[in-house]
Design an enzyme around this catalytic site. Structure first.
Site, PDB file in Angstrom:
ATOM      1  N   HIS A  11       2.521 -11.050   7.077  1.00  0.00           N
ATOM      2  CA  HIS A  11       1.689 -12.182   6.682  1.00  0.00           C
ATOM      3  C   HIS A  11       2.065 -12.558   5.262  1.00  0.00           C
ATOM      4  O   HIS A  11       2.006 -11.723   4.358  1.00  0.00           O
ATOM      5  CB  HIS A  11       0.206 -11.836   6.784  1.00  0.00           C
ATOM      6  CG  HIS A  11      -0.670 -13.040   6.882  1.00  0.00           C
ATOM      7  ND1 HIS A  11      -0.881 -13.698   8.077  1.00  0.00           N
ATOM      8  CD2 HIS A  11      -1.335 -13.741   5.944  1.00  0.00           C
ATOM      9  CE1 HIS A  11      -1.670 -14.731   7.862  1.00  0.00           C
ATOM     10  NE2 HIS A  11      -1.957 -14.787   6.583  1.00  0.00           N
ATOM     11  N   GLU A 148      -2.007  -1.005  14.133  1.00  0.00           N
ATOM     12  CA  GLU A 148      -2.502  -1.095  12.749  1.00  0.00           C
ATOM     13  C   GLU A 148      -4.023  -1.139  12.624  1.00  0.00           C
ATOM     14  O   GLU A 148      -4.547  -1.494  11.566  1.00  0.00           O
ATOM     15  CB  GLU A 148      -1.899  -2.305  12.030  1.00  0.00           C
ATOM     16  CG  GLU A 148      -0.643  -2.016  11.265  1.00  0.00           C
ATOM     17  CD  GLU A 148       0.577  -1.785  12.132  1.00  0.00           C
ATOM     18  OE1 GLU A 148       1.558  -1.267  11.606  1.00  0.00           O
ATOM     19  OE2 GLU A 148       0.582  -2.093  13.346  1.00  0.00           O
ATOM     20  N   TYR A 150      -6.161  -3.128  14.302  1.00  0.00           N
ATOM     21  CA  TYR A 150      -6.789  -4.409  14.614  1.00  0.00           C
ATOM     22  C   TYR A 150      -7.518  -4.320  15.953  1.00  0.00           C
ATOM     23  O   TYR A 150      -7.595  -3.251  16.572  1.00  0.00           O
ATOM     24  CB  TYR A 150      -5.745  -5.520  14.587  1.00  0.00           C
ATOM     25  CG  TYR A 150      -5.183  -5.788  13.207  1.00  0.00           C
ATOM     26  CD1 TYR A 150      -6.004  -6.316  12.208  1.00  0.00           C
ATOM     27  CD2 TYR A 150      -3.866  -5.510  12.895  1.00  0.00           C
ATOM     28  CE1 TYR A 150      -5.497  -6.557  10.936  1.00  0.00           C
ATOM     29  CE2 TYR A 150      -3.353  -5.747  11.623  1.00  0.00           C
ATOM     30  CZ  TYR A 150      -4.178  -6.275  10.652  1.00  0.00           C
ATOM     31  OH  TYR A 150      -3.695  -6.503   9.383  1.00  0.00           O
ATOM     32  N   ARG A 198       2.910  -4.950  20.234  1.00  0.00           N
ATOM     33  CA  ARG A 198       2.978  -3.986  19.122  1.00  0.00           C
ATOM     34  C   ARG A 198       2.024  -2.843  19.452  1.00  0.00           C
ATOM     35  O   ARG A 198       0.804  -2.989  19.402  1.00  0.00           O
ATOM     36  CB  ARG A 198       2.581  -4.676  17.815  1.00  0.00           C
ATOM     37  CG  ARG A 198       2.701  -3.806  16.569  1.00  0.00           C
ATOM     38  CD  ARG A 198       4.119  -3.686  16.118  1.00  0.00           C
ATOM     39  NE  ARG A 198       4.229  -2.871  14.911  1.00  0.00           N
ATOM     40  CZ  ARG A 198       4.353  -3.365  13.684  1.00  0.00           C
ATOM     41  NH1 ARG A 198       4.381  -4.683  13.513  1.00  0.00           N
ATOM     42  NH2 ARG A 198       4.458  -2.563  12.647  1.00  0.00           N
ATOM     43  N   HIS A 236      -4.758   0.549   8.866  1.00  0.00           N
ATOM     44  CA  HIS A 236      -4.885   0.184   7.458  1.00  0.00           C
ATOM     45  C   HIS A 236      -5.861   1.102   6.723  1.00  0.00           C
ATOM     46  O   HIS A 236      -5.741   1.280   5.507  1.00  0.00           O
ATOM     47  CB  HIS A 236      -5.348  -1.273   7.324  1.00  0.00           C
ATOM     48  CG  HIS A 236      -4.294  -2.272   7.680  1.00  0.00           C
ATOM     49  ND1 HIS A 236      -3.020  -2.208   7.184  1.00  0.00           N
ATOM     50  CD2 HIS A 236      -4.328  -3.368   8.492  1.00  0.00           C
ATOM     51  CE1 HIS A 236      -2.304  -3.219   7.670  1.00  0.00           C
ATOM     52  NE2 HIS A 236      -3.076  -3.928   8.466  1.00  0.00           N
ATOM     53  N   GLN A 323       4.452  -4.319  -4.488  1.00  0.00           N
ATOM     54  CA  GLN A 323       3.816  -5.001  -5.613  1.00  0.00           C
ATOM     55  C   GLN A 323       3.661  -6.499  -5.399  1.00  0.00           C
ATOM     56  O   GLN A 323       2.593  -7.068  -5.688  1.00  0.00           O
ATOM     57  CB  GLN A 323       4.638  -4.729  -6.877  1.00  0.00           C
ATOM     58  CG  GLN A 323       4.099  -5.391  -8.131  1.00  0.00           C
ATOM     59  CD  GLN A 323       4.992  -5.149  -9.340  1.00  0.00           C
ATOM     60  OE1 GLN A 323       5.776  -4.205  -9.372  1.00  0.00           O
ATOM     61  NE2 GLN A 323       4.897  -6.023 -10.336  1.00  0.00           N
ATOM     62  N   GLN A 399      14.536   0.215 -17.212  1.00  0.00           N
ATOM     63  CA  GLN A 399      13.374   0.991 -16.766  1.00  0.00           C
ATOM     64  C   GLN A 399      13.524   1.485 -15.324  1.00  0.00           C
ATOM     65  O   GLN A 399      12.896   2.469 -14.941  1.00  0.00           O
ATOM     66  CB  GLN A 399      12.106   0.142 -16.906  1.00  0.00           C
ATOM     67  CG  GLN A 399      11.763  -0.260 -18.328  1.00  0.00           C
ATOM     68  CD  GLN A 399      11.298   0.899 -19.193  1.00  0.00           C
ATOM     69  OE1 GLN A 399      10.623   1.797 -18.725  1.00  0.00           O
ATOM     70  NE2 GLN A 399      11.665   0.874 -20.471  1.00  0.00           N
TER      71      GLN A 399
END
Length: 675
Positions: A11, A148, A150, A198, A236, A323, A399
């Site tokens: 998504h 997942e 759902y 899935r 999740h 991120q 870094q």
């Protein structure tokens, strides 16, 4: 399909509105042109109740009528595409949430109402209508999201299905709704379009499915006419990480292989299959028929073509940081990628690297070979500029070199390797061990200053690493020296600062060797991942949680981590990964100190005020991770040159408030695009 690469469902935030169809077309079209064999869209709900958010994507005929642009773009590029249908169930972030049984999930504030029998019938019909609308939009088929955690996964697990009617009394009843939906969608699509499902192989929550129940579901789906089983791992809400960078590569291919051996339809492997060599091996071994790569195709939409052309070393690797992708989506923002800021923003002219004409060719110097400088140098070379990259150290990476030394962040080394190859491919001149002066750079048209940051020192007694201190005083080191290997820590360590770097350093000091990310069996033992044939849900009943991690041998060091703020340690870490790092610190026995006031370091140790009381930590090493200061002296010198080059300051040299590779790399591309 032209290859066995599936771009798994992600998504992105482009699915929700008709206004974003052109941006979604550009995003998916670029991945199709890059060579992905089959693309799966982000999840579209079949009805209002199943939307992820109040204005989340719903597969209405009106919206999907606009999607012929999406499917045309993919087909023109030689790809195939299916629309994923996803009902959020109790994960819906709105008051209309509905689930097999009433209740609230741990990741949403809304209490779901239980679906009535009439509501179940309506949901089944909604899936069928949505599938028909997808076919009308020229999608090659549909994927049903049954993993997942759902809605369909919720029906399958005793954890979330407490119904006493025919939809929940036993395992057969719990399968009834997912199978009815698959049957209805198969009928709506007809025989010539693809139907993938899935399927959750490991729920990784207590009271999830048993392995026998997973196999029974798979067999029934195959009998209904499902063409492909795409595997999913974990809910999740599971307290087991499944896609973070600390998860071993290919950690779950063993259960995928067990499913493939039991069914007669193609099986798609997923989760931590970023390495193309590993993905090739998974297919070659027969563990799966296809491989799902979702985030890797965010990082590099050309990945399939690069592999086909023998350019694997040029692939921009996903570092699994989450991120800019998952962390963004979970707060309602558009997904992108740290190492590819164009992802999700393909139509943004500020990121377009337009080739320069012969008259526009400029001589460009980039100073500093951290992430910002590396991306700036490659972007400038791609535009056709003549580029020279200067780096004061003996290697590139900045870094990222420090990050790659943290156990569980080994993928960062792959990003550095890719940059090294692409510098060579694009003809960038690289001068290592060179710190140019402003005069040295006066002959360039543009100078991009990406000189990064240096660790901040604390102006307190005893905190200066270079100052003499009384005999027996703790050694004071900067995190850079520790991670460079030029300084070592003792057995009793205080880490001053609990941001991202402080947490990384604490893990560096306490993690087992070898890294659990390199030892799948040890990692599974650590996180309580069990054989699903022996333990329901694939987790031990006492599996690792954020409050009670599973026991493993401690590192032997006593480590304290301190911060001035009174918030939880690592509060600024990403939503999808922060809990993993905090669990690791608790497991390792790291002692947390919050709301402290630093006073001094002397022969007795580190003196602080904590909760208003004076405390002395008897440590032999203090590692300072108290922020950074921009290195921008070169930019100031360049500004004083008469008729000097144009100067652009990017990355940490521009802003050092918090290390942010996403901002630094995006700024690099925007700067070059605007030159």
């Amino acid at each position: 399909m032209r290859n066995r690469i599936v771009m798994g469902s992600m998504h992105t935030g482009l699915e929700d509105s008709a206004e974003d169809v052109d941006a979604l077309t550009a995003f998916l079209g670029e991945r199709a042109r890059g060579g992905a064999g089959l693309l799966v869209t982000g999840g579209f709900s079949p009805d209002r109740t199943g939307r992820l958010t109040p204005r989340g994507a719903q597969a209405t005929p009106k919206l999907l009528a606009e999607h012929s642009r999406v499917t045309d773009a993919v087909h023109e590029a030689g790809g195939r595409i299916v629309l994923q249908l996803l009902h959020a169930g109790r994960y819906a972030f709105h008051p209309l949430a509905a689930a097999p049984s009433g209740g609230r999930s741990p990741i949403t504030p809304f209490r779901a109402r239980p679906l009535t029998r009439l509501g179940i019938s309506r949901t089944i019909r909604a899936f069928a209508r949505s599938a028909a609308a997808a076919a009308d939009a020229s999608y090659d088929g549909v994927e049903i999201m049954g993993s997942e955690g759902y809605l369909l996964n919720q029906f399958l697990a005793p954890r979330t299905n407490r119904r006493r009617d025919r939809y929940g009394r036993d395992a057969e009843g719990r399968r009834a709704v997912p199978l009815a939906i698959a049957h209805a969608v198969r009928e709506a699509l007809g025989p010539d379009r693809l139907l993938t499902y899935r399927i959750s192989l490991l729920d990784l929550v207590e009271d999830g499915q048993t392995w026998d129940e997973v196999l029974a579901l798979a067999a029934a789906l195959e009998a209904i006419g499902v063409d492909v089983l795409s595997t999913g791992i974990g809910w999740h809400e599971a307290r087991v990480p499944t896609i973070a960078t600390s998860v071993p590569r290919g950690a779950f291919t063993d259960v995928t292989a067990r499913l493939r051996a039991a069914v007669g339809v193609p099986v798609v492997a997923s989760n931590r299959l970023h390495d193309p060599l590993l993905a090739e091996d998974v297919v070659a071994r027969g563990d799966a028929d296809l491989v799902s790569m979702a985030r890797p195709l965010l990082a590099d939409p050309e990945l399939p073509h690069k592999l086909a052309e023998g350019r694997a070393a040029e692939v921009v690797p996903c570092i699994a940081c989450n991120q800019a992708c998952l962390d963004r989506v979970f707060v309602g923002e558009r997904a992108s990628c740290v190492v590819n800021p164009r992802a999700g923003h393909e139509t943004d002219p500020a990121l377009a690297l337009v080739p320069a004409s012969a008259l526009q060719r400029r001589r460009v110097a980039v100073v500093g070979a951290g992430p910002a400088g590396l991306e700036a140098a490659i972007s400038a070379a791609r535009r056709g500029f003549v580029v020279t990259l200067f780096e004061a150290g003996e290697d590139i990476g900045g870094q990222f070199r420090y990050a790659a030394r943290i156990p569980g962040k080994e993928d960062y080394a792959g990003a550095i390797s890719s940059w090294r190859t692409r510098l060579l491919t694009h003809g960038v001149g690289v001068r290592l061990g060179t710190r140019p002066s402003a005069d040295d750079l006066s002959g360039f048209d543009d100078v991009i200053v990406a000189t990064g940051v240096r660790p901040r020192t604390l102006d307190l007694p005893g905190f200066d690493p270079a100052a003499e201190r009384p005999a027996g005083s703790p050694q004071v080191v900067a995190y850079t020296d520790l991670l460079e290997g030029t300084a070592e820590a003792g057995d009793r360590v205080a880490v001053v600062g609990a941001g991202g770097i402080g947490v990384d350093v604490a893990e560096f000091l306490t993690a087992p060797s070898p890294s659990l990310a390199l030892d799948t069996a040890a990692w599974k033992e650590r996180w309580g991942v069990a054989d699903p044939a022996l333990s329901r849900g694939g987790v031990r009943p006492t599996a690792a949680t954020e409050t009670a991690p599973a026991p493993v041998a401690p590192s032997g060091r006593q480590v304290h981590i301190l911060q001035r703020k009174d918030t939880k340690i690592g509060a600024g870490l990403g939503r999808t990964t922060g809990w993993v790092h905090r669990a690791e610190l608790r497991h390792a026995g790291v002692i947390e100190h919050r709301g402290v006031v630093y006073e001094r370091i002397d022969a007795e140790g580190l003196h602080v005020l904590e909760d208003g009381e004076a405390r002395t930590l008897a440590v032999d090493t203090v590692v300072v991770c108290a922020g950074q200061v921009s290195e921008r002296g070169l930019a100031e010198d360049l500004a004083d040159l008469p008729n000097g080059p144009r100067v652009h300051v990017i990355g940490g040299a521009d802003v050092a408030a918090e290390l942010d590779a996403e901002r630094a790399i995006r700024q690099a591309v925007e700067t070059v695009a605007g030159m």
